[in-house]
Design an enzyme around this catalytic site. Structure first.
Site, mmCIF file in Angstrom:
data_model
loop_
_atom_site.group_PDB
_atom_site.id
_atom_site.type_symbol
_atom_site.label_atom_id
_atom_site.label_comp_id
_atom_site.label_asym_id
_atom_site.label_seq_id
_atom_site.Cartn_x
_atom_site.Cartn_y
_atom_site.Cartn_z
ATOM 1 N N ASP A 293 -4.928 10.003 10.069
ATOM 2 C CA ASP A 293 -3.947 8.966 10.429
ATOM 3 C C ASP A 293 -3.086 9.559 11.612
ATOM 4 O OD1 ASP A 293 -3.603 7.597 8.205
ATOM 5 O OD2 ASP A 293 -3.305 9.364 6.992
ATOM 6 N N GLU B 195 0.679 -1.041 -0.045
ATOM 7 C CA GLU B 195 0.072 -0.089 0.034
ATOM 8 C C GLU B 195 0.771 1.157 0.048
ATOM 9 O OE1 GLU B 195 -2.661 -0.245 3.313
ATOM 10 O OE2 GLU B 195 -2.615 -2.393 3.401
#
Length: 151
Positions: free
Chosen positions: A61, A50
């Site tokens: 995040d 990824e």
């Protein structure tokens, strides 16, 4: 509508457990380290990767990914540059590659243009956590499917 088949399908068809997927941010730690990281991880047993698309405000995040995004952007990483770096990558490695990022840079790049570039460089799928699924279905699913990109 055609169904999407690419190396991601092959991975899950041939291996249904203990799949090692690794995330890293493109352009981190150095602007031009992306391809080296991809090839090294593939060579050392990663089943799929990824690749994070750096974004200026990665609020969903944690602090480590936020910092890698900040550094990658300071290094000069952009979506256009990432696609340029990924040209020919599938001649070097054969594991599935996914792009993961926020929708804003993809929308600015143009969703259809983004999917075309993904298809050209061999991206098998995308993870766009802030694109609501109902909007994806209504507005974008046909683009992703027509260009053979898993969502």
């Amino acid at each position: 509508m055609k169904s999407v088949y690419n190396s991601l399908n092959g991975l899950f068809k041939n291996k249904n457990s203990e799949i090692m997927s690794i995330y890293f941010t493109a352009g981190f730690p150095e602007l031009n380290s992306t391809v080296e990281i991809i090839t090294s991880l593939a060579r050392h047993g990663a089943d799929m990767l990824e690749i994070g698309i750096p974004f200026s405000d990665p609020v969903a995040d944690g602090p480590i990914i936020q910092k890698s995004n900040t550094i990658a952007l300071k290094n000069g990483m952009s979506l256009a540059l990432l696609f340029k770096q990924l040209e020919g990558i599938k001649k070097i490695i054969n594991i599935p590659l996914l792009l993961m990022g926020y929708f804003n840079p993809i929308l600015q790049f143009g969703v259809e243009n983004f999917c075309k570039k993904c298809n050209e460089v061999g991206i098998d799928g995308v993870i766009i956590p802030d694109l609501p699924f109902d909007i994806y279905i209504k507005k974008y699913k046909h683009i992703f499917q027509n260009l053979n990109i898993h969502f």
